[in-house]
Scaffold this motif. Structure first.
Motif, mmCIF file in Angstrom:
data_model
loop_
_atom_site.group_PDB
_atom_site.id
_atom_site.type_symbol
_atom_site.label_atom_id
_atom_site.label_comp_id
_atom_site.label_asym_id
_atom_site.label_seq_id
_atom_site.Cartn_x
_atom_site.Cartn_y
_atom_site.Cartn_z
ATOM 1 N N PRO A 1 123.974 101.364 25.565
ATOM 2 C CA PRO A 1 124.442 100.393 26.236
ATOM 3 C C PRO A 1 124.399 100.472 27.460
ATOM 4 C CG PRO A 1 125.352 100.458 23.990
ATOM 5 C CD PRO A 1 125.177 101.705 24.530
ATOM 6 N N PRO A 2 124.768 99.976 28.316
ATOM 7 C CA PRO A 2 125.075 99.693 30.040
ATOM 8 C C PRO A 2 126.667 100.887 30.343
ATOM 9 C CG PRO A 2 124.050 98.043 30.291
ATOM 10 C CD PRO A 2 124.222 98.660 28.881
ATOM 11 N N ALA B 1 127.556 109.986 27.947
ATOM 12 C CA ALA B 1 126.773 110.891 26.815
ATOM 13 C C ALA B 1 127.363 112.258 26.559
ATOM 14 C CB ALA B 1 125.228 111.107 27.435
ATOM 15 N N TYR B 2 127.670 112.871 25.590
ATOM 16 C CA TYR B 2 128.847 113.828 25.095
ATOM 17 C C TYR B 2 127.752 114.690 23.904
ATOM 18 C CZ TYR B 2 133.328 115.742 24.844
ATOM 19 O OH TYR B 2 134.413 116.953 23.913
ATOM 20 N N PHE C 1 123.976 107.306 33.898
ATOM 21 C CA PHE C 1 125.241 107.261 32.649
ATOM 22 C C PHE C 1 126.239 108.830 33.118
ATOM 23 C CE2 PHE C 1 122.846 105.853 29.191
ATOM 24 C CZ PHE C 1 122.516 104.496 29.752
ATOM 25 N N ARG C 2 127.320 108.361 32.749
ATOM 26 C CA ARG C 2 128.079 109.870 33.015
ATOM 27 C C ARG C 2 127.966 110.535 32.187
ATOM 28 N NH1 ARG C 2 135.236 109.714 31.529
ATOM 29 N NH2 ARG C 2 134.990 112.396 31.211
ATOM 30 N N THR C 3 128.068 111.669 32.273
ATOM 31 C CA THR C 3 127.812 113.212 31.455
ATOM 32 C C THR C 3 129.534 114.529 31.153
ATOM 33 O OG1 THR C 3 126.986 114.715 32.210
ATOM 34 C CG2 THR C 3 125.391 113.369 31.530
ATOM 35 N N ILE C 4 129.215 114.747 29.071
ATOM 36 C CA ILE C 4 130.507 115.438 28.815
ATOM 37 C C ILE C 4 129.209 116.624 28.223
ATOM 38 C CG2 ILE C 4 132.335 115.996 27.350
ATOM 39 C CD1 ILE C 4 132.455 113.230 28.050
#
Length: 293
Positions: free
Chosen positions: A228-229, A233-234, A254-257
């Motif tokens: 989803p918007p 992401a991890y 998307f933000r990533t870890i």
């Protein structure tokens, strides 16, 4: 083959055990912190095969210099019957990643994976959301900790694995409350035209809790149309650090870890148990540069 056993060296030490173990980054992490704090101790890796677990633990329990060990694949569950005590949250997770010596209870096992996983999400979890969902890929030991951790924070969980029955069993065991879902891994491989609703004030996580995408392992087939918007992401994989999974998430904005976040977080909790001092986390940037090199 004979285990490398050492006793009575006079120097405190801890270690990580697994099969294989050469790929472990834990010695670099703990020895970096020991050096920063000036602690006269060491942390190393020890290759322990499944048939050697009992002998290894018996030898280490008798060694006054041994401060404990971390446990990695494939021993996180197999080691549990060999311990005198299982501490929270390992008893709930059903897997041990840290073993400590004890005078009265003998060896005790605990788990720092859940707290390590949650550490980079603390600011997100402090927010108020009207809905939280996590898509978790994998059904192994790390997934057990992640399922347990997120169920405790009000997430609806979708667990994907090669065996959906195993994914369902994990959810029934670890997150019996809530309307969670178990699906086959292939569900996420093909594009979807599903129209996600307005995701404001929602929290959506997409987590690779498997070894897919790791060096020497098959690629992880995940189409980002399933996210989803505003998703985060991890990926728990640490080699390579910038996985194709995370690259795909970055391409979608998307933000990533990355995997070092969980690895360093769980190691910090274990470090304090082993050596009695908090890890010097003000040096995280320097440590990450060392681990990524």
């Amino acid at each position: 083959m004979t285990l490398l056993l050492r006793q009575g060296s006079g120097q405190a030490y801890a270690e990580v055990i697994g099969d294989p173990i050469a790929q472990s980054k834990s010695p670099k992490i703990h020895n970096f912190w020991l050096g920063k704090l000036g602690i006269e101790a060491e942390y190393r890796a020890c290759h322990v095969r499944p048939a050697e677990l009992a002998d290894y633990l018996a030898a280490r329990r008798a060694d006054p210099d041994w401060r404990g060990c971390n446990v990695t694949m494939p021993h996180k569950q197999a080691v549990m019957p060999l311990l005198g005590r299982i501490e929270a949250p390992a008893d709930t997770i059903g897997a041990v990643n840290t073993i400590l010596p004890g005078v009265k209870t003998g060896l005790s096992g605990t788990n720092t994976d859940a707290s390590g996983f949650l550490e980079p999400l603390e600011s997100v979890l402090a927010e108020t959301h009207y809905f939280r969902m996590a898509r978790i890929i994998g059904t192994g030991g790390a997934a057990r900790a992640i399922i347990t951790a997120l169920a405790g924070h009000g997430f609806t969980l979708v667990v994907a694995g090669r065996d959906p029955a195993k994914a369902r069993a994990l959810l029934d065991e670890l997150a019996p409350k809530g309307e969670h879902h178990a699906i086959h891994l292939s569900h996420f491989a093909d594009p979807t035209t599903f129209a996600f609703d307005d995701r404001e004030e929602c929290c959506d996580l997409v987590i690779n809790a498997s070894s897919l995408g790791m060096q020497g392992q098959p690629a992880l087939a995940f189409d980002w149309s399933h996210a989803p918007p505003g998703s985060i992401a991890y990926d728990i994989v640490t080699a390579p650090l910038d996985t194709a999974f995370l690259q795909g998430a970055q391409d979608r904005g998307f933000r990533t870890i990355d995997g070092l976040s969980m690895l360093i977080g769980q190691a910090a909790a274990a470090f304090e148990m082993f050596f009695g001092q908090r890890a010097p986390r003000q040096h995280d940037a320097e440590l990450r540069a060392i681990l990524a090199s």
